[in-house]
Write a protein that holds these residues in place. Structure first.
Motif, PDB file in Angstrom:
ATOM      1  N   GLN A  94      -6.345  -9.813  -7.706  1.00  0.00           N
ATOM      2  CA  GLN A  94      -7.624  -9.310  -7.218  1.00  0.00           C
ATOM      3  C   GLN A  94      -7.703  -7.846  -7.668  1.00  0.00           C
ATOM      4  O   GLN A  94      -8.126  -7.570  -8.768  1.00  0.00           O
ATOM      5  CB  GLN A  94      -7.772  -9.549  -5.724  1.00  0.00           C
ATOM      6  CG  GLN A  94      -7.981 -11.058  -5.446  1.00  0.00           C
ATOM      7  CD  GLN A  94      -8.151 -11.398  -3.995  1.00  0.00           C
ATOM      8  OE1 GLN A  94      -8.782 -10.690  -3.238  1.00  0.00           O
ATOM      9  NE2 GLN A  94      -7.577 -12.535  -3.586  1.00  0.00           N
ATOM     10  N   CYS A  95      -7.249  -6.905  -6.832  1.00  0.00           N
ATOM     11  CA  CYS A  95      -7.267  -5.525  -7.348  1.00  0.00           C
ATOM     12  C   CYS A  95      -6.164  -5.319  -8.382  1.00  0.00           C
ATOM     13  O   CYS A  95      -6.241  -4.430  -9.219  1.00  0.00           O
ATOM     14  CB  CYS A  95      -7.152  -4.505  -6.221  1.00  0.00           C
ATOM     15  SG  CYS A  95      -5.471  -4.182  -5.653  1.00  0.00           S
ATOM     16  N   GLY A  96      -5.101  -6.120  -8.304  1.00  0.00           N
ATOM     17  CA  GLY A  96      -4.044  -6.080  -9.307  1.00  0.00           C
ATOM     18  C   GLY A  96      -2.936  -5.072  -9.049  1.00  0.00           C
ATOM     19  O   GLY A  96      -1.906  -5.089  -9.730  1.00  0.00           O
ATOM     20  N   TYR A  97      -3.109  -4.236  -8.061  1.00  0.00           N
ATOM     21  CA  TYR A  97      -2.202  -3.101  -7.866  1.00  0.00           C
ATOM     22  C   TYR A  97      -0.776  -3.523  -7.505  1.00  0.00           C
ATOM     23  O   TYR A  97       0.184  -2.913  -7.962  1.00  0.00           O
ATOM     24  CB  TYR A  97      -2.773  -2.190  -6.778  1.00  0.00           C
ATOM     25  CG  TYR A  97      -2.165  -0.814  -6.713  1.00  0.00           C
ATOM     26  CD1 TYR A  97      -2.540   0.165  -7.626  1.00  0.00           C
ATOM     27  CD2 TYR A  97      -1.231  -0.479  -5.744  1.00  0.00           C
ATOM     28  CE1 TYR A  97      -1.998   1.440  -7.566  1.00  0.00           C
ATOM     29  CE2 TYR A  97      -0.693   0.799  -5.672  1.00  0.00           C
ATOM     30  CZ  TYR A  97      -1.073   1.753  -6.586  1.00  0.00           C
ATOM     31  OH  TYR A  97      -0.549   3.014  -6.522  1.00  0.00           O
ATOM     32  N   CYS A  98      -0.649  -4.560  -6.695  1.00  0.00           N
ATOM     33  CA  CYS A  98       0.685  -4.970  -6.229  1.00  0.00           C
ATOM     34  C   CYS A  98       1.392  -5.874  -7.217  1.00  0.00           C
ATOM     35  O   CYS A  98       2.562  -6.180  -7.044  1.00  0.00           O
ATOM     36  CB  CYS A  98       0.555  -5.729  -4.918  1.00  0.00           C
ATOM     37  SG  CYS A  98      -0.269  -7.331  -5.176  1.00  0.00           S
ATOM     38  N   GLN A  99       0.659  -6.371  -8.215  1.00  0.00           N
ATOM     39  CA  GLN A  99       1.186  -7.485  -9.012  1.00  0.00           C
ATOM     40  C   GLN A  99       2.427  -7.143  -9.836  1.00  0.00           C
ATOM     41  O   GLN A  99       3.319  -7.980  -9.943  1.00  0.00           O
ATOM     42  CB  GLN A  99       0.079  -8.093  -9.888  1.00  0.00           C
ATOM     43  CG  GLN A  99      -1.141  -8.603  -9.108  1.00  0.00           C
ATOM     44  CD  GLN A  99      -0.835  -9.718  -8.109  1.00  0.00           C
ATOM     45  OE1 GLN A  99       0.194 -10.373  -8.207  1.00  0.00           O
ATOM     46  NE2 GLN A  99      -1.723  -9.899  -7.126  1.00  0.00           N
ATOM     47  N   CYS A 130       0.835  -7.827  -0.492  1.00  0.00           N
ATOM     48  CA  CYS A 130      -0.388  -7.833  -1.287  1.00  0.00           C
ATOM     49  C   CYS A 130      -1.535  -7.686  -0.301  1.00  0.00           C
ATOM     50  O   CYS A 130      -1.838  -8.595   0.451  1.00  0.00           O
ATOM     51  CB  CYS A 130      -0.553  -9.118  -2.087  1.00  0.00           C
ATOM     52  SG  CYS A 130      -2.185  -9.205  -2.858  1.00  0.00           S
ATOM     53  N   ARG A 131      -2.141  -6.520  -0.305  1.00  0.00           N
ATOM     54  CA  ARG A 131      -3.203  -6.233   0.652  1.00  0.00           C
ATOM     55  C   ARG A 131      -4.444  -7.083   0.386  1.00  0.00           C
ATOM     56  O   ARG A 131      -5.250  -7.329   1.267  1.00  0.00           O
ATOM     57  CB  ARG A 131      -3.512  -4.725   0.583  1.00  0.00           C
ATOM     58  CG  ARG A 131      -4.736  -4.233   1.290  1.00  0.00           C
ATOM     59  CD  ARG A 131      -4.652  -4.411   2.784  1.00  0.00           C
ATOM     60  NE  ARG A 131      -5.832  -3.901   3.433  1.00  0.00           N
ATOM     61  CZ  ARG A 131      -6.966  -4.590   3.586  1.00  0.00           C
ATOM     62  NH1 ARG A 131      -7.069  -5.810   3.117  1.00  0.00           N
ATOM     63  NH2 ARG A 131      -7.996  -4.056   4.219  1.00  0.00           N
ATOM     64  N   CYS A 132      -4.622  -7.513  -0.874  1.00  0.00           N
ATOM     65  CA  CYS A 132      -5.795  -8.323  -1.203  1.00  0.00           C
ATOM     66  C   CYS A 132      -5.618  -9.787  -0.824  1.00  0.00           C
ATOM     67  O   CYS A 132      -6.573 -10.545  -0.855  1.00  0.00           O
ATOM     68  CB  CYS A 132      -6.112  -8.236  -2.688  1.00  0.00           C
ATOM     69  SG  CYS A 132      -6.566  -6.590  -3.238  1.00  0.00           S
ATOM     70  N   THR A 134      -3.380 -12.294  -2.285  1.00  0.00           N
ATOM     71  CA  THR A 134      -3.291 -13.226  -3.415  1.00  0.00           C
ATOM     72  C   THR A 134      -2.106 -14.184  -3.273  1.00  0.00           C
ATOM     73  O   THR A 134      -1.756 -14.875  -4.227  1.00  0.00           O
ATOM     74  CB  THR A 134      -3.111 -12.452  -4.739  1.00  0.00           C
ATOM     75  OG1 THR A 134      -1.879 -11.703  -4.674  1.00  0.00           O
ATOM     76  CG2 THR A 134      -4.249 -11.485  -4.997  1.00  0.00           C
TER      77      THR A 134
ATOM     78  N   MET B 334      -3.881  -0.964  -0.886  1.00  0.00           N
ATOM     79  CA  MET B 334      -2.539  -0.944  -1.493  1.00  0.00           C
ATOM     80  C   MET B 334      -2.300   0.385  -2.211  1.00  0.00           C
ATOM     81  O   MET B 334      -1.204   0.934  -2.160  1.00  0.00           O
ATOM     82  CB  MET B 334      -2.452  -2.113  -2.483  1.00  0.00           C
ATOM     83  CG  MET B 334      -1.056  -2.594  -2.741  1.00  0.00           C
ATOM     84  SD  MET B 334      -0.378  -3.464  -1.313  1.00  0.00           S
ATOM     85  CE  MET B 334       1.287  -2.863  -1.351  1.00  0.00           C
TER      86      MET B 334
END
Ligand code: FES
Ligand code: FES
Lengths: 148, 783
Positions: A94-99, A130-132, A134, B334
């Motif tokens: 989603q936002c991709g930040y944690c991936q 993962c805050r979004c 996923t 995040m």
């Protein structure tokens, strides 16, 4: 001090106490490794140190001298790691930040356990946030990457 | 040809970025390469075709779509690119998305209210169709045939009844000489002809997310830049009294300390040194008027504002009068807030993950005392938004630091800063009076919303008679702001819980009760389908329960069923979550699925655990350890059905949130008979502890104090104190083992002191096994 990141050697003149996270991000400009909490809680800053996932925000750079660091930028030469392909196939981010943190942790998991079960996956990734939200897609992608 | 438009949106005022900006192309995995990453800057010669500000066709045959809303994880870059590509008949693999900078020519750029697709749907479709017609006109002139004899497919114009074809890029030289067909002259496709829209498409940025190549707001780097953090007053409404920066300035690499109205900024060669410098500051605060404020005081104030409701109509035979309570929430993205700023000679350039670039531009200009024309705001990817980035506080701080220090700086909040300086979802208390008649039908619904921070009431989306709404608020100076789905977050929880209460009061099935309360065919449809998918009405194992709930908003309809189990020990498990969503037209079903899952996990996480609390005038939470979020092993599987019921899309970023929490709470009621009227759920033991049972012949349990703050003493008396190795295990509400403790015996009872210092405030279960029997006792750690 010499450190080895993604098979490249760097000669650094820095405080040995500086956390690896900030060395990667602010000195080497390898910004694929993310800052989430800085205190070892969220695991978004995970990198592989000699193949083992560690939180770069709590690892002083002196600890990685003579060790091999792999960040998300170095996981594969061309973005063709089975997990990277599976992430694309399942459109995980989603936002991709944690991936990046999830992918490196999952890469370690499948290096030790090439056919992880759902439970294995849940256990191995249970400390990553993962805050979004996923999570379901992450499970799907790892299973997809590891099926025959 | 308007070359300038294209250049200006990518031009840097000062030099070129060192990291890659989020300009990426659609792509397919080949064995060759991940994809090419296009970096456009002023050095690159762009000689493309720009029929509008929304789309460019490049000499390399790329289609570059300008996205004037911010990517925060809702998939807007992919969606907007799809919309243009569809009408342009572009090859989806050749489509690239670039972010628009803040500029009024793009219309309203605030990413909020799930409006992006709805507001840009026609504009972007027209832009694609105009470009397509222009390319057809060019081909028809080159070939000397009527435009009607040309058609397009996959970035080529073809000759109908012929063999000639030209790639879009090959038509640029001709097309730039022709007038752009006006928007009202081009025909948009009919939905049945769509090839890209309505089909699941992969995220256009996925290849770059998984290789670490996307530049988020905190990733922007240029040569010679510095890094900055700020120390802000921890007291709500407090201020800086005095500070001493001598020690901070002694640290090698700290280049400056600056006093701003927001706090004390420390600028250094890297983030770590900036943090070290900040730690070395010595500060005195004026604690201000709210120095003793607590969340309890706020809710006490709310209770004092509750007023007596009028009577319900006289056909009322049963009624409920009750109170619901909803806490403050942080956004807790995040990626903590951050922004890059560079200031030189009265000009300021910003690179940031913002949901509100135009607002950032205006507020930066006024904070620096320069004209808006001298402020450039470039939008980067955001590591989550959820409404937080509609406020420009962090961008303004970055700009001020850049101006004060003279360096290009990346300013960032730490996770703790980010939570403590958030604009929280308001806290609210909802007093309710509702009744039913002899047939079980509602006779009235009275709702008073009392809040700190603005919360509007929401009318129930069912047909209820005599609906009356009231609002009141009282400010204690706690900053509040929009949070994913805004007023629906509290209101739908309350409304859908009360409807459930009424159904039970009437002795009716909660699904059927809702069906009987609406004539809206679309609402009935999602309710019926979610009931079908979840096998509503079939028997569940003992200790399990189902809850149903629905929501109408953002042009869409959604219904949820949550299935839970509650074990003998009181452990809650969310077994499964079902959603049926009717978006009208589903633009990108894959992304809708992601949004419904993501918002669903938001709903579950916040309902279970999340609460921002205040003690001694300060925000107590500081990170994911005490503002918890669900982990992968705690989330259920989703069963999501996406309907297609019209030609028009709706907003999908927020719709998945509101009905999740009430469905969960209704399921808990179904499983246990316990009605959750106060969030988070973690404050209520899901175990009805019977005093008598507590003193069963085997074992007597006592915890003191309970509720407790950090430490609690456990005493257990058994009928057999000879065995010296009694131990207890402490579990959280989801049945995760938190720690274990051995009890010591003094001959008559066992005891131990448990320390919950670093654990979030919540119910915990103390479980011990004695004589082959499990005993579970809830204890509550309060704020
Ligand atoms: S940033 Fe390292 S664990 Fe969160
Ligand atoms: S995708 Fe946004 S935090 Fe995981």
């Amino acid at each position: 001090m010499k450190i080895l990141v993604n098979k490249k050697e760097y000669n650094l003149n820095i405080d040995p106490d500086m956390p690896l996270l900030w060395v990667l991000r602010d000195i080497l400009y390898l910004t694929g490794t993310k800052y989430g909490c800085g205190i070892g809680v969220c695991k978004t800053c995970t990198v592989l140190i000699d193949g083992v996932p560690e939180q770069s925000c709590v690892v002083p750079v002196s600890y990685v001298e003579n060790k091999e660091i792999t960040t998300i930028e170095g996981l594969s030469a061309d973005g063709n790691h089975p997990l990277q392909k599976a992430w694309f196939e399942k459109s995980v981010s989603q936002c991709g930040y944690c991936q990046p943190g999830f992918i490196l942790q999952a890469a370690y998991l499948i290096s030790k356990n090439p056919k992880p079960s759902l439970d294995d996956i849940n256990r191995a990734l249970s400390e990553h946030i993962c805050r979004c939200g996923t999570y379901s897609k992450i499970r799907e992608a790892i299973l997809f990457a590891t099926k025959e | 040809m308007d070359e300038k438009v294209f250049l200006s949106r990518r031009r840097f005022i000062f030099g070129t970025a060192l990291t890659l900006t989020g300009v990426v192309s659609g792509f397919i995995f080949s064995d060759k390469a991940l994809a090419e990453l296009i970096i456009l800057d002023e050095k690159e010669k762009v000689l493309g075709l720009t029929p509008s500000i929304w789309v460019e066709i490049t000499k390399e045959n790329k289609v570059v779509v300008t996205v004037a809303r911010s990517e925060i994880g809702q998939g807007v870059r992919t969606t907007f690119a799809m919309i243009v590509a569809e009408e342009l008949d572009a090859d989806w693999n050749l489509v690239v998305a670039v972010n628009a900078e803040a500029d009024s020519k793009y219309g309203n750029q605030a990413t909020g209210g799930s409006t992006s697709v709805r507001n840009f749907w026609t504009t972007l479709r027209s832009a694609g169709a105009q470009a397509r017609q222009l390319l057809i006109n060019a081909a028809s002139q080159i070939w000397g045939i009527p435009a009607e004899n040309c058609y397009t497919s996959n970035s080529f114009v073809y000759e109908r009844n012929g063999t000639r074809k030209l790639a879009y890029a090959e038509l640029i030289d001709k097309a730039v000489q022709l007038p752009v067909p006006p928007a009202n002259s081009v025909k948009l496709k009919s939905v049945s002809d769509f090839k890209i829209l309505g089909k699941p498409q992969k995220n256009i940025d996925e290849p770059f997310f998984v290789t670490g190549k996307v530049t988020f707001g905190s990733d922007y780097r240029v040569e010679g830049m510095k890094y900055a953090v700020i120390l802000r007053c921890p007291y709500i409404g407090g201020s800086l009294s005095s500070y001493d920066d001598t020690e901070a300035k002694k640290i090698k690499g700290v280049v400056g300390v600056y006093r701003l109205s927001e706090g004390i900024a420390v600028v250094a060669d890297n983030s770590w040194l900036a943090l070290k410098g900040r730690d070395a500051l010595k500060v005195n605060w004026n604690r201000g008027p709210n120095a003793n404020l607590t969340t309890d005081q706020i809710f006490d104030k709310f209770r004092s504002l509750v007023e007596t409701f009028p009577n319900l109509s006289n056909e009322t035979v049963k009624e409920i009068e009750t109170i619901y309570e909803v806490p403050f929430l942080a956004h807790s993205t995040m990626e903590p807030m951050s922004a890059f700023a560079n200031y030189k000679e009265g000009k300021c350039e910003i690179w940031a993950g913002t949901q509100n670039p135009q607002n950032a531009r205006t507020t930066v200009a006024s904070a620096l005392g320069i004209s808006e024309n001298n402020v450039k705001v470039n939008v980067l990817h955001s590591g989550g938004g959820f409404g937080r980035r509609l406020n420009s506080d962090f961008v303004v701080i970055a700009a001020k630091i850049a101006k004060a220090s003279g360096f290009p700086v990346l300013f960032f909040y730490t996770k703790a800063d980010d939570i403590k300086n958030d604009y929280f979802r308001p806290a609210s208390l909802h007093s309710i009076k509702a009744g039913i008649n002899a047939n079980g039908k509602p006779t009235g619904f009275f709702h008073r919303v009392i809040s700190q921070g603005d919360v509007s009431y929401v009318n129930p989306h069912y047909s209820l008679p005599d609906v009356r709404n009231y609002t009141a608020s009282h400010s204690f100076g706690v900053r509040t702001g929009p949070w994913r789905s805004v007023d629906y977050t509290q209101n739908i929880f309350v409304i859908e819980s009360v409807i459930d209460e009424l159904a039970h009061l009437a002795g009716k099935d909660p699904f059927q009760y809702r069906m009987d309360l609406t004539n809206d065919a679309k609402l009935k449809n999602v309710l019926r389908k979610v009931a079908e998918n979840s096998k509503w009405g079939t028997e569940l194992p003992k200790g399990w329960g189902r809850g149903i709930s629905s929501f109408v908003g953002y042009g869409a309809y959604i219904a949820h069923v949550v299935e839970v189990s509650v074990s003998k020990e009181g452990f809650l498990k969310i077994q499964k979550i079902y959603a049926v969503v009717d978006p009208g037209f589903p633009v990108n079903p894959e992304n809708i699925k992601n949004q419904i899952m993501g918002a669903g996990i938001d709903g579950l996480s916040t309902a279970l655990n999340s609460e921002i609390t205040i003690q001694n005038g300060q925000i107590q939470q500081s990170g994911f350890h005490n503002f918890r979020w669900l982990r992968i092993d705690e989330v259920p599987e989703f069963d999501i059905e996406i309907l297609t019921t019209s030609d028009r899309p709706s907003g999908m970023g927020e719709v998945g949130f509101p009905s999740v929490t009430p469905a969960l709470c209704n399921a808990i009621f179904d499983a246990t008979g316990i009605r959750i009227r106060r969030l988070p759920i973690g404050k209520t033991p899901l175990l009805k502890v019977d005093e008598k049972e507590n003193k069963s012949k085997d074992l007597e349990f006592n915890a003191y104090p309970n509720p407790f703050e950090t430490k609690v003493t456990i005493n257990i008396k058994t009928n057999d104190n000879k065995s010296s190795n009694l131990s207890v295990r402490i579990f959280d509400i989801l049945g995760k083992l938190v720690f274990e403790s051995k009890l010591s015996s003094d001959g008559t009872s066992y005891h131990t002191q448990l320390d919950f210092e670093n654990l979030p405030s919540s119910v915990y279960y103390v479980v011990c096994e004695f004589n082959n029997q499990l005993h579970s006792f809830p204890i509550l750690k309060k704020n």
